[in-house]
Design an enzyme around this catalytic site. Sequence first.
Site, PDB file in Angstrom:
ATOM      1  N   ARG A   1       0.784  -1.290  -0.038  1.00 50.38           N
ATOM      2  CA  ARG A   1       0.044  -0.020   0.032  1.00 50.38           C
ATOM      3  C   ARG A   1       0.840   1.160  -0.060  1.00 50.38           C
ATOM      4  O   ARG A   1       1.823   1.340   0.693  1.00 50.38           O
ATOM      5  CB  ARG A   1      -0.942   0.010   1.139  1.00 50.38           C
TER       6      ARG A   1
ATOM      7  N   GLU B   1      -4.334   6.862  -4.846  1.00 53.69           N
ATOM      8  CA  GLU B   1      -4.651   6.255  -5.976  1.00 53.69           C
ATOM      9  C   GLU B   1      -5.943   6.687  -6.801  1.00 53.69           C
ATOM     10  O   GLU B   1      -6.954   6.740  -6.006  1.00 53.69           O
ATOM     11  CB  GLU B   1      -4.675   4.681  -5.947  1.00 53.69           C
TER      12      GLU B   1
ATOM     13  N   HIS C   1      -1.543   0.150  -9.884  1.00 51.78           N
ATOM     14  CA  HIS C   1      -1.769  -0.988  -8.934  1.00 51.78           C
ATOM     15  C   HIS C   1      -2.222  -2.141  -9.669  1.00 51.78           C
ATOM     16  O   HIS C   1      -3.406  -2.475  -9.523  1.00 51.78           O
ATOM     17  CB  HIS C   1      -3.099  -0.593  -7.946  1.00 51.78           C
TER      18      HIS C   1
HETATM   19  C1  DGY Z   1      -5.110  -6.483  -2.511  1.00 50.88           C
HETATM   20  O1  DGY Z   1      -5.826  -7.556  -3.098  1.00 50.88           O
HETATM   21  O2  DGY Z   1      -5.172  -6.026  -1.582  1.00 50.88           O
HETATM   22  C2  DGY Z   1      -4.250  -6.019  -3.771  1.00 50.88           C
HETATM   23  O3  DGY Z   1      -3.669  -4.706  -3.476  1.00 50.88           O
HETATM   24  C3  DGY Z   1      -5.178  -5.592  -5.058  1.00 50.88           C
HETATM   25  O4  DGY Z   1      -5.357  -6.970  -5.649  1.00 50.88           O
END
Ligand code: DGY
Length: 323
Positions: free
Chosen positions: A241, A270, A289
């Site tokens: 993240r 984002e 992402h």
């Molecule tokens: C998640 O699953 O947390 C990823 O960041 C996106 O697939």
Amino acid sequence: MSATLPRVFVTRRIPSSGLDRLQSFADCVVWPERLPPGRDELLAAVRGCHGLLSLLSDRIDAEVFEAAGPSLKVVSNFAVGVNNIDLVEAARRGIAVGNTPDVLTDATADIAVALLLAAARQIHPAADSVRAGEWLTWEPTGWLGCDLVGRTVGIIGMGRIGQAVARRLAGGWGMKVLYVSRTDKELGSPLAAERVSLERLLTESDFVSVHTDLSEQTRGMIGAAQLGLMKPTAVLVNTSRGAVIDQDALVAALRRGRPMAAGLDVTEPEPLPPEHPLVGLGNCLILPHIGSATVAARDAMAEICVDNLIFGLRGEPLRAAVK
Ligand code: DGY
């Protein structure tokens, strides 16, 4: 649609591997747009719902639970990360929360390694130079990057994805693996890795890959002081993240060239606005992402996500419950 079916709001179209099944089980409203519902639209859409299928870009908190009312039994997040959901509030209201672990581990680990290689070898600016007509000749000292073989990688967060990255780099390139973890992990074989302090990891690693989840403990954990410990030749990768890294500090560090480069699949916010200083830096490669963006991973995520919803609506334990 029959009034006896449970009502579910799905905040975006997900792969039909899951959605078709959900649509035959519940009275589903699927948000049809490419962009997420706005706050007011979300609050209106959840009213009277029994289930909610959310994405990481939807903030699911007390206001949403309040708008849904007491009928809401389960929230199923189409992601493994659940930092967009107020888990304490959900638990207080007896709302089950599910996520999609395991099935995106390999896809996300592949993107971490791709970013690491691309940043280490300047793949992105080198390819851009070809498109821009700037490829003049073969240059003995042009586009010099760094090798991976025999180097040290530091993994921050040795969960499923961190271990999958470590395995790829240790097995494929013979890299030495250091890691930090909040708990003493049982590492599956074959993986030789040494658990060290964050300071030692940052000081000794040639590549640092971030895989920890986002919590109040990990928010901003890689700041100016931590970046300052990294080698000037190091590469920093983040597929967890964005907010785990202090981005202002990262801009300053990359401008100074220490670390040498960064590869980010995640940012805060984002999407990152195109005028953000990170976007303009030649030594920072940013992806939108896409860690879990393979057909197989997204199909499997849709299946787990829908299982979670159906099990929760039936009052059964979820297939993948967030504790
Ligand atoms: C998640 O699953 O947390 C990823 O960041 C996106 O697939």
